[in-house]
Design a protein around this motif. Structure first.
Motif, PDB file in Angstrom:
ATOM      1  N   ASP A  73       2.367 -10.789  17.754  1.00 28.12           N
ATOM      2  CA  ASP A  73       2.430  -9.537  17.000  1.00 28.12           C
ATOM      3  C   ASP A  73       1.817  -9.642  15.616  1.00 28.12           C
ATOM      4  N   ILE A  74       1.257  -8.526  15.184  1.00 28.42           N
ATOM      5  CA  ILE A  74       0.913  -8.289  13.785  1.00 28.42           C
ATOM      6  C   ILE A  74       1.649  -7.022  13.369  1.00 28.42           C
ATOM      7  N   VAL A  75       2.346  -7.083  12.247  1.00 24.86           N
ATOM      8  CA  VAL A  75       3.082  -5.920  11.750  1.00 24.86           C
ATOM      9  C   VAL A  75       2.659  -5.655  10.314  1.00 24.86           C
ATOM     10  N   HIS A  76       2.174  -4.449  10.058  1.00 25.17           N
ATOM     11  CA  HIS A  76       1.788  -4.018   8.715  1.00 25.17           C
ATOM     12  C   HIS A  76       2.933  -3.228   8.086  1.00 25.17           C
ATOM     13  N   MET A  77       3.379  -3.630   6.914  1.00 30.04           N
ATOM     14  CA  MET A  77       4.380  -2.855   6.184  1.00 30.04           C
ATOM     15  C   MET A  77       3.645  -1.856   5.308  1.00 30.04           C
ATOM     16  N   THR A  78       3.693  -0.584   5.708  1.00 29.40           N
ATOM     17  CA  THR A  78       3.010   0.455   4.940  1.00 29.40           C
ATOM     18  C   THR A  78       4.035   1.174   4.059  1.00 29.40           C
ATOM     19  N   ASP A  79       4.024   2.488   4.018  1.00 25.96           N
ATOM     20  CA  ASP A  79       4.945   3.208   3.131  1.00 25.96           C
ATOM     21  C   ASP A  79       4.970   4.675   3.531  1.00 25.96           C
ATOM     22  N   TYR A  80       6.115   5.300   3.315  1.00 30.90           N
ATOM     23  CA  TYR A  80       6.260   6.732   3.549  1.00 30.90           C
ATOM     24  C   TYR A  80       5.199   7.538   2.798  1.00 30.90           C
ATOM     25  N   VAL A  81       4.834   7.106   1.585  1.00 26.27           N
ATOM     26  CA  VAL A  81       3.902   7.877   0.762  1.00 26.27           C
ATOM     27  C   VAL A  81       2.482   7.864   1.322  1.00 26.27           C
ATOM     28  N   ALA A  82       2.200   7.015   2.308  1.00 20.61           N
ATOM     29  CA  ALA A  82       0.867   7.028   2.909  1.00 20.61           C
ATOM     30  C   ALA A  82       0.561   8.375   3.545  1.00 20.61           C
ATOM     31  N   GLN A  83       1.584   9.068   4.012  1.00 13.93           N
ATOM     32  CA  GLN A  83       1.396  10.394   4.616  1.00 13.93           C
ATOM     33  C   GLN A  83       1.533  11.524   3.605  1.00 13.93           C
ATOM     34  N   LYS A  84       2.304  11.295   2.558  1.00 16.93           N
ATOM     35  CA  LYS A  84       2.628  12.360   1.596  1.00 16.93           C
ATOM     36  C   LYS A  84       1.771  12.333   0.345  1.00 16.93           C
ATOM     37  N   GLY A  85       1.275  11.151  -0.017  1.00 17.13           N
ATOM     38  CA  GLY A  85       0.594  11.008  -1.287  1.00 17.13           C
ATOM     39  C   GLY A  85       1.588  10.807  -2.419  1.00 17.13           C
ATOM     40  N   SER A  86       1.067  10.574  -3.619  1.00 20.62           N
ATOM     41  CA  SER A  86       1.929  10.326  -4.764  1.00 20.62           C
ATOM     42  C   SER A  86       1.245  10.778  -6.043  1.00 20.62           C
ATOM     43  N   LYS A  87       1.983  11.483  -6.884  1.00 23.11           N
ATOM     44  CA  LYS A  87       1.420  11.966  -8.153  1.00 23.11           C
ATOM     45  C   LYS A  87       1.201  10.840  -9.158  1.00 23.11           C
ATOM     46  N   LYS A  88       2.024   9.796  -9.094  1.00 26.46           N
ATOM     47  CA  LYS A  88       1.958   8.722 -10.080  1.00 26.46           C
ATOM     48  C   LYS A  88       1.453   7.404  -9.505  1.00 26.46           C
ATOM     49  N   HIS A  89       1.369   7.329  -8.190  1.00 23.50           N
ATOM     50  CA  HIS A  89       0.925   6.093  -7.528  1.00 23.50           C
ATOM     51  C   HIS A  89      -0.134   6.420  -6.473  1.00 23.50           C
ATOM     52  N   ALA A  90      -1.176   7.145  -6.890  1.00 20.10           N
ATOM     53  CA  ALA A  90      -2.209   7.571  -5.941  1.00 20.10           C
ATOM     54  C   ALA A  90      -2.954   6.377  -5.343  1.00 20.10           C
ATOM     55  N   ALA A  91      -3.278   5.390  -6.151  1.00 20.16           N
ATOM     56  CA  ALA A  91      -3.992   4.221  -5.640  1.00 20.16           C
ATOM     57  C   ALA A  91      -3.121   3.440  -4.666  1.00 20.16           C
ATOM     58  N   TYR A  92      -1.843   3.309  -4.996  1.00 25.77           N
ATOM     59  CA  TYR A  92      -0.907   2.635  -4.086  1.00 25.77           C
ATOM     60  C   TYR A  92      -0.842   3.379  -2.754  1.00 25.77           C
ATOM     61  N   ALA A  93      -0.653   4.706  -2.802  1.00 27.24           N
ATOM     62  CA  ALA A  93      -0.527   5.493  -1.578  1.00 27.24           C
ATOM     63  C   ALA A  93      -1.802   5.426  -0.748  1.00 27.24           C
ATOM     64  N   ALA A  94      -2.952   5.490  -1.412  1.00 25.67           N
ATOM     65  CA  ALA A  94      -4.230   5.475  -0.685  1.00 25.67           C
ATOM     66  C   ALA A  94      -4.458   4.149   0.017  1.00 25.67           C
ATOM     67  N   THR A  95      -4.145   3.043  -0.649  1.00 26.43           N
ATOM     68  CA  THR A  95      -4.379   1.738  -0.035  1.00 26.43           C
ATOM     69  C   THR A  95      -3.357   1.434   1.054  1.00 26.43           C
ATOM     70  N   LYS A  96      -2.140   1.961   0.914  1.00 19.30           N
ATOM     71  CA  LYS A  96      -1.171   1.831   2.013  1.00 19.30           C
ATOM     72  C   LYS A  96      -1.616   2.674   3.210  1.00 19.30           C
ATOM     73  N   ALA A  97      -2.220   3.840   2.944  1.00 15.70           N
ATOM     74  CA  ALA A  97      -2.760   4.655   4.040  1.00 15.70           C
ATOM     75  C   ALA A  97      -3.903   3.926   4.734  1.00 15.70           C
ATOM     76  N   GLY A  98      -4.711   3.215   3.955  1.00 17.03           N
ATOM     77  CA  GLY A  98      -5.770   2.403   4.551  1.00 17.03           C
ATOM     78  C   GLY A  98      -5.212   1.314   5.442  1.00 17.03           C
ATOM     79  N   LEU A  99      -4.117   0.689   5.022  1.00 18.53           N
ATOM     80  CA  LEU A  99      -3.470  -0.326   5.847  1.00 18.53           C
ATOM     81  C   LEU A  99      -2.946   0.292   7.140  1.00 18.53           C
ATOM     82  N   GLU A 100      -2.425   1.504   7.039  1.00 15.46           N
ATOM     83  CA  GLU A 100      -1.934   2.185   8.237  1.00 15.46           C
ATOM     84  C   GLU A 100      -3.080   2.433   9.216  1.00 15.46           C
ATOM     85  N   ASN A 101      -4.259   2.775   8.704  1.00 18.61           N
ATOM     86  CA  ASN A 101      -5.410   2.981   9.579  1.00 18.61           C
ATOM     87  C   ASN A 101      -5.887   1.671  10.191  1.00 18.61           C
TER      88      ASN A 101
END
Length: 237
Positions: free
Chosen positions: A130-158
């Motif tokens: 197995d490979i398991v990626h720990m992403t984040d809820y904000v990958a789907q919602k976005g973030s007003k203060k952590h846009a770079a964090y949310a975007a890179t977690k969304a990239g990990l999800e992809n």
């Protein structure tokens, strides 16, 4: 039980440490990466957990970690990409550097480790790897203060989708997307109440729910390419 270890990146504290300790309790050998020396690491070492320092903020640091990992073990049962950097957005001249660092930690490190350590997973000898990626809820919602964090977690999800397709059927690749699971040491009751109000379950569940989710993925041979949300029903709010 497999003799091949499970790798958890960012395993020195919080969710990563909890999962490492629970895996050892269940009889699995474990390797964790860590960014800096901290007192908690000595307790992990006393339990037989192998600790490898890693700098995922640079490509050279990632490749150096991979080389040392291969010197430590000839096989892996699973890779859990938990290393993370909760850095807020910057509006000054450091904004680009912050984004690039988060990209390397959240996307480049998993990407390179997955590519270069495929042979370790294939050498495991077990029917499930197995490979398991720990992403984040904000990958789907976005973030007003952590846009770079949310975007890179969304990239990990992809990346989960791409590697799942690439590595099937021999290796399963999935993701876990938590919302707030644990409070920080400095969080007060007012913050805790605000956090609980964000989910339909109205609770801060603690790290056990993440281990339950990880255990489900490690034990199920017919699941790949999915992101498992562990957010207490935030989408219902």
């Amino acid at each position: 039980m497999s003799a091949a270890p499970i790798l958890i990146t960012g395993g020195a504290q919080r969710l990563g440490r909890h999962c490492a300790e629970r895996l050892v309790d269940d009889g699995h050998p474990v390797i964790v990466s860590y960014r800096r020396e901290r007192p908690e690491l000595e307790a992990l070492r006393r339990r037989g957990i192998v600790t490898l320092r890693a700098d995922f903020a640079t490509e050279a640091g990632i490749l150096d970690f991979i080389a040392r990992l291969k010197g430590e073990t000839r096989s892996l049962r699973a890779i859990v990409h938990n290393a993370s950097d909760w850095a807020p957005d910057s509006r000054d001249e450091q904004a680009g550097a912050t984004f690039e660092r988060l990209f390397r930690v959240h996307m480049l490190a998993p990407y390179l480790i997955n590519l270069h350590c495929r042979e370790l997973l294939e050498a495991c000898g077990e029917p499930q790897r197995d490979i398991v990626h720990m992403t984040d809820y904000v990958a789907q919602k976005g973030s007003k203060k952590h846009a770079a964090y949310a975007a890179t977690k969304a990239g990990l999800e992809n990346l989960t989708l791409s590697f799942a397709a690439m590595y099937a059927p021999e290796i399963q690749v999935n993701a876990i997307a938590p919302a707030l699971i644990m409070l920080g040491e400095d969080d007060d009751e007012a913050y805790a109440e605000q956090a609980r109000a964000k989910s339909a379950m109205a609770m801060v569940p603690g790290p056990g729910v993440i281990y339950q989710s990880l255990r489900y993925l490690l034990d199920n041979r017919y699941v790949t390419g999915i992101t498992l949300p562990v957010d207490g029903g935030r989408h219902l709010r």
